[in-house]
Write an enzyme that holds these catalytic residues in place. Structure first.
Site, PDB file in Angstrom:
ATOM      1  N   ASN A  37      39.816  37.158  33.957  1.00 43.13           N
ATOM      2  CA  ASN A  37      40.913  38.118  34.002  1.00 43.13           C
ATOM      3  C   ASN A  37      41.908  37.707  35.061  1.00 43.13           C
ATOM      4  OD1 ASN A  37      39.744  39.925  32.124  1.00 43.13           O
ATOM      5  ND2 ASN A  37      38.360  40.665  33.714  1.00 43.13           N
ATOM      6  N   ASP A  79      29.502  45.876  40.104  1.00 43.50           N
ATOM      7  CA  ASP A  79      30.152  45.845  38.807  1.00 43.50           C
ATOM      8  C   ASP A  79      30.394  44.429  38.310  1.00 43.50           C
ATOM      9  OD1 ASP A  79      31.521  46.980  36.651  1.00 43.50           O
ATOM     10  OD2 ASP A  79      33.416  46.501  37.613  1.00 43.50           O
ATOM     11  N   ASP A  80      30.844  43.550  39.201  1.00 44.27           N
ATOM     12  CA  ASP A  80      31.204  42.209  38.753  1.00 44.27           C
ATOM     13  C   ASP A  80      29.981  41.424  38.308  1.00 44.27           C
ATOM     14  OD1 ASP A  80      34.108  41.938  39.157  1.00 44.27           O
ATOM     15  OD2 ASP A  80      33.536  42.696  41.116  1.00 44.27           O
ATOM     16  N   ASP A 115      15.754  29.789  52.445  1.00 44.62           N
ATOM     17  CA  ASP A 115      17.187  29.511  52.407  1.00 44.62           C
ATOM     18  C   ASP A 115      18.002  30.771  52.622  1.00 44.62           C
ATOM     19  OD1 ASP A 115      16.861  27.051  49.816  1.00 44.62           O
ATOM     20  OD2 ASP A 115      16.884  26.869  51.985  1.00 44.62           O
ATOM     21  N   ARG A 120      38.143  39.448  46.038  1.00 42.43           N
ATOM     22  CA  ARG A 120      38.342  38.727  44.775  1.00 42.43           C
ATOM     23  C   ARG A 120      38.548  39.772  43.690  1.00 42.43           C
ATOM     24  NH1 ARG A 120      37.162  39.213  40.355  1.00 42.43           N
ATOM     25  NH2 ARG A 120      34.987  38.675  40.156  1.00 42.43           N
ATOM     26  N   LYS A 178      39.556  51.583  38.219  1.00 39.05           N
ATOM     27  CA  LYS A 178      38.184  51.703  37.682  1.00 39.05           C
ATOM     28  C   LYS A 178      37.772  53.175  37.656  1.00 39.05           C
ATOM     29  CE  LYS A 178      36.752  47.117  37.844  1.00 39.05           C
ATOM     30  NZ  LYS A 178      35.897  46.292  37.012  1.00 39.05           N
ATOM     31  N   TYR A 222      44.475  49.390  33.790  1.00 41.62           N
ATOM     32  CA  TYR A 222      43.377  48.466  34.099  1.00 41.62           C
ATOM     33  C   TYR A 222      43.864  47.055  33.770  1.00 41.62           C
ATOM     34  CZ  TYR A 222      38.466  46.991  34.170  1.00 41.62           C
ATOM     35  OH  TYR A 222      37.286  46.361  34.450  1.00 41.62           O
ATOM     36  N   GLU A 264      33.018  46.526  44.021  1.00 40.06           N
ATOM     37  CA  GLU A 264      33.883  45.613  43.298  1.00 40.06           C
ATOM     38  C   GLU A 264      33.997  44.402  44.214  1.00 40.06           C
ATOM     39  OE1 GLU A 264      34.577  46.340  40.288  1.00 40.06           O
ATOM     40  OE2 GLU A 264      35.753  44.546  39.920  1.00 40.06           O
ATOM     41  N   ASN A 270      34.524  43.397  28.620  1.00 39.45           N
ATOM     42  CA  ASN A 270      34.903  43.811  29.976  1.00 39.45           C
ATOM     43  C   ASN A 270      33.943  44.893  30.447  1.00 39.45           C
ATOM     44  OD1 ASN A 270      36.357  45.287  32.160  1.00 39.45           O
ATOM     45  ND2 ASN A 270      37.858  43.696  31.719  1.00 39.45           N
TER      46      ASN A 270
HETATM   47  N1  LIG Z   1      35.222  40.203  31.817  1.00 42.32           N
HETATM   48  C1  LIG Z   1      34.795  40.880  32.851  1.00 42.32           C
HETATM   49  O1  LIG Z   1      34.366  42.043  32.756  1.00 42.32           O
HETATM   50  C2  LIG Z   1      34.824  40.218  34.181  1.00 42.32           C
HETATM   51  C3  LIG Z   1      35.496  39.055  34.377  1.00 42.32           C
HETATM   52  N2  LIG Z   1      35.481  38.439  35.593  1.00 42.32           N
HETATM   53  C4  LIG Z   1      36.321  37.270  35.743  1.00 42.32           C
HETATM   54  O2  LIG Z   1      35.563  36.119  36.018  1.00 42.32           O
HETATM   55  C5  LIG Z   1      36.363  35.207  36.746  1.00 42.32           C
HETATM   56  C6  LIG Z   1      35.504  34.588  37.839  1.00 42.32           C
HETATM   57  O3  LIG Z   1      35.122  35.577  38.761  1.00 42.32           O
HETATM   58  P1  LIG Z   1      34.083  35.262  39.940  1.00 42.32           P
HETATM   59  O4  LIG Z   1      32.841  34.690  39.389  1.00 42.32           O
HETATM   60  O5  LIG Z   1      33.926  36.467  40.758  1.00 42.32           O
HETATM   61  O6  LIG Z   1      34.895  34.177  40.752  1.00 42.32           O
HETATM   62  P2  LIG Z   1      34.348  33.010  41.645  1.00 42.32           P
HETATM   63  O7  LIG Z   1      35.490  32.535  42.412  1.00 42.32           O
HETATM   64  O8  LIG Z   1      33.109  33.468  42.341  1.00 42.32           O
HETATM   65  O9  LIG Z   1      33.885  31.889  40.607  1.00 42.32           O
HETATM   66  C7  LIG Z   1      34.722  31.018  39.931  1.00 42.32           C
HETATM   67  C8  LIG Z   1      33.877  29.879  39.391  1.00 42.32           C
HETATM   68  O10 LIG Z   1      34.696  29.043  38.606  1.00 42.32           O
HETATM   69  C9  LIG Z   1      34.461  27.695  38.974  1.00 42.32           C
HETATM   70  N3  LIG Z   1      35.633  26.874  38.795  1.00 42.32           N
HETATM   71  C10 LIG Z   1      36.771  26.905  39.506  1.00 42.32           C
HETATM   72  N4  LIG Z   1      37.574  25.920  39.105  1.00 42.32           N
HETATM   73  C11 LIG Z   1      36.938  25.282  38.109  1.00 42.32           C
HETATM   74  C12 LIG Z   1      37.259  24.161  37.317  1.00 42.32           C
HETATM   75  N5  LIG Z   1      38.419  23.517  37.451  1.00 42.32           N
HETATM   76  N6  LIG Z   1      36.372  23.750  36.403  1.00 42.32           N
HETATM   77  C13 LIG Z   1      35.203  24.395  36.258  1.00 42.32           C
HETATM   78  N7  LIG Z   1      34.843  25.457  36.982  1.00 42.32           N
HETATM   79  C14 LIG Z   1      35.700  25.886  37.913  1.00 42.32           C
HETATM   80  C15 LIG Z   1      34.104  27.747  40.437  1.00 42.32           C
HETATM   81  O11 LIG Z   1      33.378  26.586  40.813  1.00 42.32           O
HETATM   82  C16 LIG Z   1      33.244  28.991  40.460  1.00 42.32           C
HETATM   83  O12 LIG Z   1      31.934  28.616  40.097  1.00 42.32           O
HETATM   84  C17 LIG Z   1      37.567  36.005  37.258  1.00 42.32           C
HETATM   85  O13 LIG Z   1      38.727  35.630  36.539  1.00 42.32           O
HETATM   86  C18 LIG Z   1      37.234  37.429  36.932  1.00 42.32           C
HETATM   87  O14 LIG Z   1      38.349  38.195  36.560  1.00 42.32           O
HETATM   88  C19 LIG Z   1      34.758  38.937  36.641  1.00 42.32           C
HETATM   89  C20 LIG Z   1      34.068  40.104  36.510  1.00 42.32           C
HETATM   90  C21 LIG Z   1      34.109  40.868  35.286  1.00 42.32           C
HETATM   91  C1  LIG Z   2      36.771  43.224  35.111  1.00 42.36           C
HETATM   92  C2  LIG Z   2      36.461  42.869  36.483  1.00 42.36           C
HETATM   93  O1  LIG Z   2      35.759  43.601  37.147  1.00 42.36           O
HETATM   94  C3  LIG Z   2      36.984  41.633  37.018  1.00 42.36           C
HETATM   95  O2  LIG Z   2      37.628  40.875  36.310  1.00 42.36           O
HETATM   96  O3  LIG Z   2      36.754  41.400  38.199  1.00 42.36           O
HETATM   97 MG   LIG Z   3      35.800  42.945  39.136  1.00 43.95          MG
END
Ligand SMILES: NC(=O)C1=CN([C@@H]2O[C@H](COP(=O)(O)OP(=O)(O)OC[C@H]3O[C@@H](n4cnc5c(N)ncnc54)[C@H](O)[C@@H]3O)[C@@H](O)[C@H]2O)C=CC1
Ligand SMILES: CC(=O)C(=O)O
Ligand SMILES: [Mg+2]
Length: 565
Positions: free
Chosen positions: A423, A276-277, A254, A140, A158, A86, A229, A467
């Protein structure tokens, strides 16, 4: 004739099953092969590899050749195995998937199959047994951008955690990758790329495809729960908004403009679907936050209602988590409106506020109406303005939580809550070591991917791993055993509270925010119980026989139902 050799164990001795013949054949295995010794052999082969991607390849082969041994070792060595199968290594496996690919695993459905998805699904060899599917379109994966068909390893990874973590039977799982094209030129130019050589299809076409896919899946697999995902182009931006809130806030107009809301509502009410996300991440972060907030409030002497949460990153995960964290305040007696006002978002253009101009739909709910100044882009300045007790990173921006940022958090909080959740590891907003150093050890920390423990002034400090892997196995098991018709918000919240309650006294004494991952089966059983109860309260459980059971009996039944390697 093709001979397929499948290893299995009788009284600790390995035998090989040959396809078409259930009888083990003498002479086809070495004379002395003891199971416990072989477990050591497998671990030693694994540990002999320097690169984590080689470990990943080795474990993939082991899983194919000897699934029992793979899952046995996985369960016994959870904290060693999860970073390989993972995050973070699965991220590398995705990036290199078309290059390290050896054999098919899972189901691939492409836009070329539109109109005949039923035919493709019917090729799946274990139709009757299917219970859980993880579906990605690779748009993504972690924070790695649009990977196209290279996203398949995330569905596989997963599901391995569903099997190891909650005892879902391996044959009940279906990893699915939808190939709707990719907008990443590098893959389109790569001669080894395994997916369609075309850019992503327009939204209208994707929607027609998704409608057909969801329908055919529900027909072929009536007992299946689907975990999405991120399907970025449509579903992710949709699913992150609580649709009842949207109605309440008259966003309906909207949403119907981009046709998005309609699909979310249709899928959520019609099928057992879970994102999940958005929901899984929301639940796991709420859980860690509940534990962190108590410790932070104990240090500051301030009530739980005084917390202020700043999100750095306002995408699907960021807003999904923000939505779920509202429960933290409503559980303390706040109204939704009061809860909303404790949350601030920052995106790539800085603080999100109404007067800034046009905003993406999903950011509007948390956009501030109490700030009308110049755009604020510097994170330290934003922290000084908002005075958050908690800073959560879901931005994919490596190192965004600089020394200055962390020190500013420490200067206004006795125990700052800092969760860099992006991540894989290399995209984390800061490391645990930096967080400990720049807060002089006072930080309450959880990250999306694992970091090593830190020694600080003679004490060992442990990072939390916020996570969604803590949540989805138990939630999925509950969905199967409760035969739920849909996954409700209360079920997601219940998974979160179940996780928060699952820490032992010893884990709490060590200051942990999440339980040790080695106890995942026990944790999943507790989460499953809480989720089944929530499903019963919401009337979405179709297995009525669980209703009259006492809690202890229900947990015993859940444990009994878990598949054990
Ligand atoms: N810990 C966990 O279980 C999980 C972690 N994540 C992580 O969250 C991260 C984001 O995922 P998503 O929301 O799906 O991506 P996304 O692409 O939808 O969102 C990214 C966000 O970050 C912002 N961003 C980008 N550059 C920036 C900057 N320079 N300054 C400030 N904000 C900025 C963007 O405007 C956007 O709002 C990924 O790295 C993913 O791995 C996602 C799901 C689960
Ligand atoms: C953990 C997860 O689902 C992600 O980073 O997208
Ligand atoms: Mg994910």
């Amino acid at each position: 004739m093709t001979i397929v050799l499948t290893p299995y164990w009788i009284n600790g001795v390995q035998k090989l099953k040959v396809a078409q013949s259930p009888k083990p054949k003498r002479g086809l295995v070495p004379p002395v092969l003891d199971e416990s010794v072989h477990a050591l052999r497998c671990l030693s082969q694994l540990r002999s590899k320097d690169k984590s991607i080689e470990k990943y390849i080795y474990l993939s082969a082991l899983k194919e050749q000897d699934p029992n041994m793979f899952y046995k070792l996985c369960l016994e060595n959870m904290s060693e195995f999860t970073p390989i199968i993972y995050t973070p290594t699965v991220g590398d496996a995705c990036l290199q998937y078309s290059h390290i690919y050896r054999r098919p695993e899972g189901l691939f459905i492409s836009i070329k199959d539109k109109g005949k998805i039923r035919e493709v699904i019917s090729n799946w060899p274990r139709i009757d047994e299917a219970r859980i599917s993880v579906v990605t379109d690779g748009s993504r994966i972690l924070g790695l951008g649009d990977l196209g068909v290279n996203g398949m390893p995330i569905s596989i990874g997963k599901l391995s955690l569903y099997i190891a973590g909650a005892g879902i039977r391996p044959e009940s799982t279906i990893p699915i990758c939808l190939d709707l094209g990719t907008n990443t030129q590098k893959y389109l130019d790569d001669p080894l790329y395994l997916g369609l050589r075309q850019t992503r299809v327009p939204e209208q076409e994707m929607t027609e495809f998704m409608d057909e896919f969801m329908h055919e899946m529900s027909v072929a697999f009536p007992k299946l729960m689907i975990q999405f995902e991120v399907l970025h182009s449509t579903l992710a931006t949709l699913a992150l908004i609580d649709w009842r809130l949207i109605y309440a806030l008259s966003f309906r107009k909207d949403f119907s403009t981009d046709n998005a809301f309609r699909y979310l509502e249709r899928y959520r009410n019609k099928y057992p679907v879970f994102n999940d996300d958005i929901q899984g991440t929301g639940a796991v972060v709420l859980s860690g936050f509940l534990n962190a907030a108590k410790l932070s409030s104990a240090a500051s002497g301030q009530p739980l209602t005084s917390h202020r949460i700043l999100f750095f990153g306002a995408g699907s995960a960021g807003v999904g988590v923000a939505q779920q964290l509202m429960s933290f305040f409503t559980l303390q007696g706040f109204s939704k409106e009061e809860a909303r006002r404790r949350i601030w978002l920052v995106d790539s253009q800085g603080l999100v506020f109404n007067a800034r101009g046009r905003l993406a739909e999903h950011k509007k709910y948390f956009s501030r109406d109490d700030y009308n100044g110049a755009p604020m882009t510097n994170l330290v300045e934003i922290i000084k303005y908002v005075k958050p007790t908690a800073l959560l990173g879901l931005s994919t921006i490596t190192g965004a939580f600089t020394a200055d940022v962390i020190q500013t958090m420490a200067s206004i909080n006795a125990r700052p809550i800092i969760f860099p959740l992006s991540n894989p590891v290399r995209l984390s907003e800061c490391s645990f070591a930096d967080a400990v150093q720049y807060t002089s050890g006072s930080v309450l920390f959880a990250s999306g991917s694992p970091f090593p423990d830190q020694e600080f002034r003679g004490t060992t400090l442990y990072p939390g791993q916020g996570n969604n892997m803590y949540i989805f196995p138990g939630l999925g098991l509950a969905a199967i055993l409760g035969r739920v018709s849909s996954v409700t918000d209360s079920m997601v919240e219940a998974s979160s509270l179940g996780l928060a309650d699952s820490l032992t006294a010893e884990e709490r004494a060590q200051g942990l925010l999440y339980p040790r991952i080695e106890r995942i089966r026990e944790i999943s059983a507790q989460i499953a119980k809480a989720v089944i109860r929530a499903a019963q309260r919401d009337g979405v459980d179709r297995n009525e026989s669980l209703r009259a059971m006492k809690d202890d009996d229900l947990v015993r039944l859940i444990r009994r139902k878990m598949w054990t390697p």
